[in-house]
Design an enzyme around this catalytic site. Structure first.
Site, PDB file in Angstrom:
ATOM      1  CG  ASP A 109      -2.084  -0.912   1.121  1.00  0.00           C
ATOM      2  OD1 ASP A 109      -2.102  -1.734   0.192  1.00  0.00           O
ATOM      3  OD2 ASP A 109      -2.980  -0.829   1.986  1.00  0.00           O
ATOM      4  CG  HIS A 254       2.259  -0.010   4.352  1.00  0.00           C
ATOM      5  ND1 HIS A 254       2.015  -0.935   5.352  1.00  0.00           N
ATOM      6  CD2 HIS A 254       1.128   0.724   4.223  1.00  0.00           C
ATOM      7  CE1 HIS A 254       0.779  -0.765   5.809  1.00  0.00           C
ATOM      8  NE2 HIS A 254       0.222   0.243   5.147  1.00  0.00           N
TER       9      HIS A 254
END
Length: 289
Positions: A109, A254
């Protein structure tokens, strides 16, 4: 223009349309044969979610040695982007993928970030693995080359809004803007509009599901959170992935939003271990009725 000339011109146009339709049909058939027969299952407390969403990947086969297993390059995720389809309004996001064998999905992400995303892509390429990247528009607009690389290497790019706001505090019009602007950037750089979206912070509401469906996207959450954004240490991130590994798991990591060097190093550690353990690291693809 004479009648004969008009007839010839119309016949040429009809032939061209027929040729395009045949090409699209051939592409659809080729794509349909490329994936495994997995299905995504949403965990809801209200009603079953249909249609089933298969996972993309190679046919299941006996592995002589798990360490020798690597995914074959994908040929696509479904029919051409222009093909019409209806996206159902969900009540819950998809949480896992289930199918043949020990399938898992890796998701990243907040990117792309030119400091970390290329290293993650390098590791995925080294092991011939596909992943999902839920990008923020404000990051993607300045790093469109990375989205183009994701497209070239068979990864899926999803919508993570423009500026990573808490959707539940936005007006409907602001929410649409956050999602639509990001889809536009993804289409420009990746070549297709995104078919998946993820709410920042995992904060979903009815409007988010409705707008996502209106924009042709399915909601995907996760089942294992590495909490790598807290920079707990590479070994801790690796341990969370390995301890949480199980058939159907969707892992959240992430590639932006801070110092992600630990996430980069952790991937290089746990990815070969998952593959050596017989896990199929794959990506979902949409089901078209």
């Amino acid at each position: 223009m004479t009648k004969d000339q008009l007839f010839t011109r119309l016949s040429s146009k009809a032939a061209a349309v027929l040729t395009r339709r045949r090409a699209l049909l051939a592409g659809t058939v080729a794509v349909a044969s490329a994936g495994t027969a997995g299905v995504l299952a949403a965990v809801t407390g209200e009603e079953p979610v249909r249609p089933a969403l298969p996972a993309a990947g190679p046919p299941a086969h006996r592995l002589a040695k798990p360490s020798a297993y690597r995914l074959q390059p994908l040929t696509g995720y479904g029919p051409p982007a222009a093909a019409p389809h209806k996206t159902l309004v969900r009540h819950e996001p998809f949480l896992k993928i289930s199918g043949r064998g020990r399938t898992m999905v890796l998701t990243f992400d907040d990117g792309p970030d030119p400091r970390y995303t290329p290293h993650i892509l390098d590791t995925l390429a080294e092991y011939d693995v596909r992943a999902m990247f839920f990008v923020c528009g404000e990051m993607a607009v300045d790093n469109q080359d990375l989205l183009a690389r994701m497209a070239d290497e068979g990864h899926i790019v999803g919508n993570h809004t423009w500026s990573h706001p808490l959707l539940t505090r936005l007006t409907r019009s602001r929410m649409r803007s956050e999602m639509e602007r990001t889809s536009d950037v993804i289409e420009d750089a990746y070549g297709e509009r995104p078919e998946w979206f993820r709410a920042p912070y995992g904060a979903w509401n009815r409007a988010a599901f409705q707008l996502g469906a209106e924009l042709g996207m399915e909601p995907l959450a996760w089942s294992v959170d590495t909490l790598d954004w807290t920079t707990p240490g590479t070994r801790t991130i690796v341990g969370r992935v390995e301890n949480g590994a199980a058939p159907g798991v969707v892992v959240l990591s992430h590639d932006a939003g801070g110092n992600r060097s630990q996430s980069v190093r952790a991937l290089r550690d746990y990815l070969p271990q998952l593959l050596d353990s017989g896990y199929h690291i794959t990506v979902p693809r949409r089901h078209y009725a």
